[in-house]
Design a protein around this motif. Structure first.
Motif, PDB file in Angstrom:
ATOM      1  N   UNK A 305       1.060  -1.336  -0.191  1.00  0.00           N
ATOM      2  CA  UNK A 305      -0.420  -0.005  -0.271  1.00  0.00           C
ATOM      3  C   UNK A 305       0.627   1.393  -0.153  1.00  0.00           C
ATOM      4  N   UNK A 306       1.911   1.234   0.708  1.00  0.00           N
ATOM      5  CA  UNK A 306       3.009   2.311   0.650  1.00  0.00           C
ATOM      6  C   UNK A 306       3.485   2.633  -0.549  1.00  0.00           C
ATOM      7  N   UNK A 307       3.525   1.504  -1.809  1.00  0.00           N
ATOM      8  CA  UNK A 307       4.789   1.662  -2.578  1.00  0.00           C
ATOM      9  C   UNK A 307       5.485   1.252  -1.903  1.00  0.00           C
ATOM     10  N   UNK A 308       6.054   0.379  -1.589  1.00  0.00           N
ATOM     11  CA  UNK A 308       7.322   0.073  -1.005  1.00  0.00           C
ATOM     12  C   UNK A 308       7.333  -1.110  -2.065  1.00  0.00           C
ATOM     13  N   UNK A 309       6.741  -2.384  -2.073  1.00  0.00           N
ATOM     14  CA  UNK A 309       6.499  -3.613  -2.737  1.00  0.00           C
ATOM     15  C   UNK A 309       5.994  -3.936  -3.588  1.00  0.00           C
ATOM     16  N   UNK A 310       6.375  -4.215  -4.715  1.00  0.00           N
ATOM     17  CA  UNK A 310       5.113  -4.646  -5.134  1.00  0.00           C
ATOM     18  C   UNK A 310       3.832  -5.102  -5.457  1.00  0.00           C
ATOM     19  N   UNK A 311       3.104  -5.890  -5.757  1.00  0.00           N
ATOM     20  CA  UNK A 311       2.625  -6.850  -5.933  1.00  0.00           C
ATOM     21  C   UNK A 311       3.081  -8.116  -6.105  1.00  0.00           C
ATOM     22  N   UNK A 312       3.758  -8.244  -7.275  1.00  0.00           N
ATOM     23  CA  UNK A 312       4.362  -9.472  -6.939  1.00  0.00           C
ATOM     24  C   UNK A 312       5.273  -9.847  -5.977  1.00  0.00           C
ATOM     25  N   UNK A 313       7.139  -8.970  -5.878  1.00  0.00           N
ATOM     26  CA  UNK A 313       7.239  -8.803  -4.455  1.00  0.00           C
ATOM     27  C   UNK A 313       6.773  -9.666  -3.206  1.00  0.00           C
ATOM     28  N   UNK A 314       5.441  -8.962  -2.695  1.00  0.00           N
ATOM     29  CA  UNK A 314       5.121  -9.248  -1.259  1.00  0.00           C
ATOM     30  C   UNK A 314       4.287 -10.633  -2.001  1.00  0.00           C
ATOM     31  N   UNK A 315       3.707 -10.915  -3.275  1.00  0.00           N
ATOM     32  CA  UNK A 315       3.225 -13.063  -3.392  1.00  0.00           C
ATOM     33  C   UNK A 315       4.479 -13.773  -2.925  1.00  0.00           C
ATOM     34  N   UNK A 316       5.861 -12.875  -3.166  1.00  0.00           N
ATOM     35  CA  UNK A 316       6.611 -14.384  -3.256  1.00  0.00           C
ATOM     36  C   UNK A 316       7.197 -14.324  -2.221  1.00  0.00           C
ATOM     37  N   UNK A 317       7.205 -13.173  -1.563  1.00  0.00           N
ATOM     38  CA  UNK A 317       7.548 -12.759  -0.072  1.00  0.00           C
ATOM     39  C   UNK A 317       6.653 -14.232   0.820  1.00  0.00           C
ATOM     40  N   UNK A 318       4.929 -13.748   0.816  1.00  0.00           N
ATOM     41  CA  UNK A 318       4.451 -14.343   1.566  1.00  0.00           C
ATOM     42  C   UNK A 318       4.694 -16.351   0.926  1.00  0.00           C
ATOM     43  N   UNK A 319       4.989 -16.410  -0.083  1.00  0.00           N
ATOM     44  CA  UNK A 319       4.440 -17.630  -0.661  1.00  0.00           C
ATOM     45  C   UNK A 319       6.119 -18.530   0.089  1.00  0.00           C
ATOM     46  N   UNK A 320       6.958 -18.122   0.030  1.00  0.00           N
ATOM     47  CA  UNK A 320       8.221 -18.368   0.320  1.00  0.00           C
ATOM     48  C   UNK A 320       8.682 -18.299   1.445  1.00  0.00           C
ATOM     49  N   UNK A 321       7.962 -17.988   3.078  1.00  0.00           N
ATOM     50  CA  UNK A 321       7.580 -18.349   3.943  1.00  0.00           C
ATOM     51  C   UNK A 321       6.616 -19.298   4.429  1.00  0.00           C
ATOM     52  N   UNK A 322       5.837 -18.975   3.382  1.00  0.00           N
ATOM     53  CA  UNK A 322       4.637 -20.735   3.859  1.00  0.00           C
ATOM     54  C   UNK A 322       5.460 -21.717   3.551  1.00  0.00           C
ATOM     55  N   UNK A 323       6.457 -22.336   2.903  1.00  0.00           N
ATOM     56  CA  UNK A 323       7.259 -23.191   2.506  1.00  0.00           C
ATOM     57  C   UNK A 323       7.682 -23.031   3.942  1.00  0.00           C
ATOM     58  N   UNK A 324       8.242 -22.660   4.661  1.00  0.00           N
ATOM     59  CA  UNK A 324       8.986 -23.155   6.384  1.00  0.00           C
ATOM     60  C   UNK A 324      10.029 -22.938   5.789  1.00  0.00           C
ATOM     61  N   UNK A 325      11.182 -23.627   6.654  1.00  0.00           N
ATOM     62  CA  UNK A 325      12.616 -23.536   6.664  1.00  0.00           C
ATOM     63  C   UNK A 325      12.811 -21.726   6.429  1.00  0.00           C
ATOM     64  N   UNK A 326      12.284 -21.119   8.012  1.00  0.00           N
ATOM     65  CA  UNK A 326      12.392 -19.794   7.854  1.00  0.00           C
ATOM     66  C   UNK A 326      13.854 -19.223   8.148  1.00  0.00           C
ATOM     67  N   UNK A 327      14.269 -18.169   7.170  1.00  0.00           N
ATOM     68  CA  UNK A 327      15.731 -18.070   7.544  1.00  0.00           C
ATOM     69  C   UNK A 327      15.303 -17.329   9.029  1.00  0.00           C
ATOM     70  N   UNK A 328      15.792 -17.247   9.750  1.00  0.00           N
ATOM     71  CA  UNK A 328      16.530 -16.224  11.507  1.00  0.00           C
ATOM     72  C   UNK A 328      17.934 -16.091  11.298  1.00  0.00           C
ATOM     73  N   UNK A 329      17.863 -14.938  11.787  1.00  0.00           N
ATOM     74  CA  UNK A 329      19.225 -14.534  12.196  1.00  0.00           C
ATOM     75  C   UNK A 329      19.576 -14.471  13.486  1.00  0.00           C
ATOM     76  N   UNK A 330      20.265 -15.000  14.853  1.00  0.00           N
ATOM     77  CA  UNK A 330      20.282 -14.837  16.158  1.00  0.00           C
ATOM     78  C   UNK A 330      18.585 -13.892  16.254  1.00  0.00           C
TER      79      UNK A 330
END
Length: 412
Positions: A305-330
């Motif tokens: 909504x703030x035009x920081x992410x495109x709709x494609x980028x937002x969708x790809x981020x959500x799909x990646x996180x739903x797959x699990x094995x998420x990236x967490x550093x400390x």
């Protein structure tokens, strides 16, 4: 156990050398059990076949049927088909993610997986969380590759981590050209020895030996120099924006480590406030009961909504996180995606109102990142974050409340 012992005895009398030479009989027994559970014939009564009157004959038939099926699957795995899968991933992630060595490695891994199917969860022998943090895109690619390989070849492929390591090595091979480093010295013999030692130990470095101050200035003007090594006997000082390290006559192992550490961090340190813009930072008011996927969806909606992410980028981020094995550093979460923007990397610092579990780890802050994988900076930023964040206690990371505290944490 009596049934298994009888089965094992029967297998020892079966000639399996045509299919699996020098294999232990107990492994063949596990193959038969795998065949009985993963069998392709819908009406096969595996229990009756394995514990009936003629165990040896039934075991022989079941093993032959299973092995022939596995051989057909193995024959279907070719470098051409694996390369087609990798080409599809290259288009999906907008980056050349493979070379012929990776193709060869993946073909071999697929054939081994078909030859020796594992139907039980195995215990992980090594913790590779540090590699996952440095090469997140490689492990994203491994998840996508396993899904495609299972579909294309009709097999069950389990060990995503090992596939991710293959991709990590491939990305390392193709990631970037050598960094140019000036070695400023007044003794050519010592400089030559140091040049050979540095280039042997740190293979991504090109050493340019400079003997005079005027030559130093000319080289700085004409070439993209990442670092100056002051190997001059008197450690002469000179004005330049390029980082400089003083080294002794003949370089030591500690100095080699310092050079490598400086080069890995130098580009990121110069661009920290570009990579992590202050004006994009935000607070997200998640409810105590919200799970991670719901939070990511909410953050992405707000950034879109703030035009920081495109709709494609937002969708790809959500799909990646739903797959699990998420990236967490400390205790800092890094939901991310690839992008085709010219910008190499940018990330939005997000402070969560309520801490949340991400893949079993408590986090209170997140970096929502977009990465252009065709720019070598991608590897450097994630590597930089991994090392600087792990220099802090987990309580310090969890207690970060705003952008200023985060920047202060990673600028050191």
């Amino acid at each position: 156990m009596n049934d298994y012992a009888t089965l094992l005895d029967g297998i020892r009398k079966v000639d399996g050398a045509l299919y699996y030479p020098n294999i232990h009989s107990a492994h063949l027994a596990s193959l038969i059990l795998a065949a009985s559970i993963l069998e392709d014939e819908p009406n096969m009564d595996w229990h009756q076949q394995l514990v009936g009157q003629d165990k040896q004959a039934e075991a022989r038939g079941l093993m032959a049927f299973f092995m022939e099926a596995q051989q057909r699957k193995s024959a279907a795995v070719s470098p051409q088909k694996v390369q087609e899968i990798l080409q599809g991933l290259a288009e999906q992630y907008s980056t050349p993610v493979y070379d012929l060595e990776l193709v060869e490695q993946l073909v071999g891994h697929l054939k081994r997986s078909i030859a020796y199917p594992i139907i039980l969860h195995d215990r992980k022998l090594h913790n590779i969380s540090n590699i996952k943090a440095v090469y997140p895109l490689a492990f994203d690619l491994s998840i996508a590759f396993v899904s495609s390989a299972n579909e294309v070849f009709g097999i069950e492929l389990y060990d995503i981590d090992l596939i991710g390591l293959y991709f990590s090595c491939a990305m390392e091979r193709i990631k970037q050209s050598a960094a140019k480093v000036i070695l400023f010295s007044d003794q050519y013999a010592v400089a030559s020895i140091n040049k050979q030692m540095i280039e042997k130990e740190l293979q991504s470095i090109e050493i340019i030996v400079v003997m005079h101050r005027q030559e130093l200035q000319t080289t700085l003007q004409d070439q993209d120099i990442k670092l100056i090594l002051n190997n001059h006997a008197t450690f002469q000082e000179f004005e330049t924006d390029v980082a400089c390290i003083d080294i002794k006559q003949v370089i030591t192992k500690a100095e080699l480590r310092s050079i490598q550490d400086t080069l890995e961090k130098i580009d990121v340190r110069k661009n920290i406030r570009t990579f992590f813009p202050e004006n994009l930072a935000m607070d997200y008011h998640n409810a105590p009961e919200e799970d991670w996927n719901t939070i990511v969806q909410g953050i992405c909606r707000e950034l879109e909504a703030r035009d920081i992410l495109s709709s494609d980028e937002a969708m790809k981020i959500q799909e990646r996180e739903q797959k699990g094995n998420n990236l967490v550093i400390n205790h800092l979460a890094l939901p991310h995606c690839t992008t085709q923007r010219n910008q190499a990397f940018f990330a939005v610092f997000v402070h969560l109102a309520e801490a949340v579990l991400v893949d079993g780890t408590l986090v209170h802050n997140a970096l929502v990142a977009c990465v252009n994988p065709n720019v070598s900076t991608e590897l450097k930023v994630f590597s930089y974050l991994y090392y600087v964040l792990n220099e802090h206690d987990s309580e310090d990371i969890l207690s970060l409340t705003d952008y200023a505290a985060f920047i202060d944490c990673i600028e050191g």
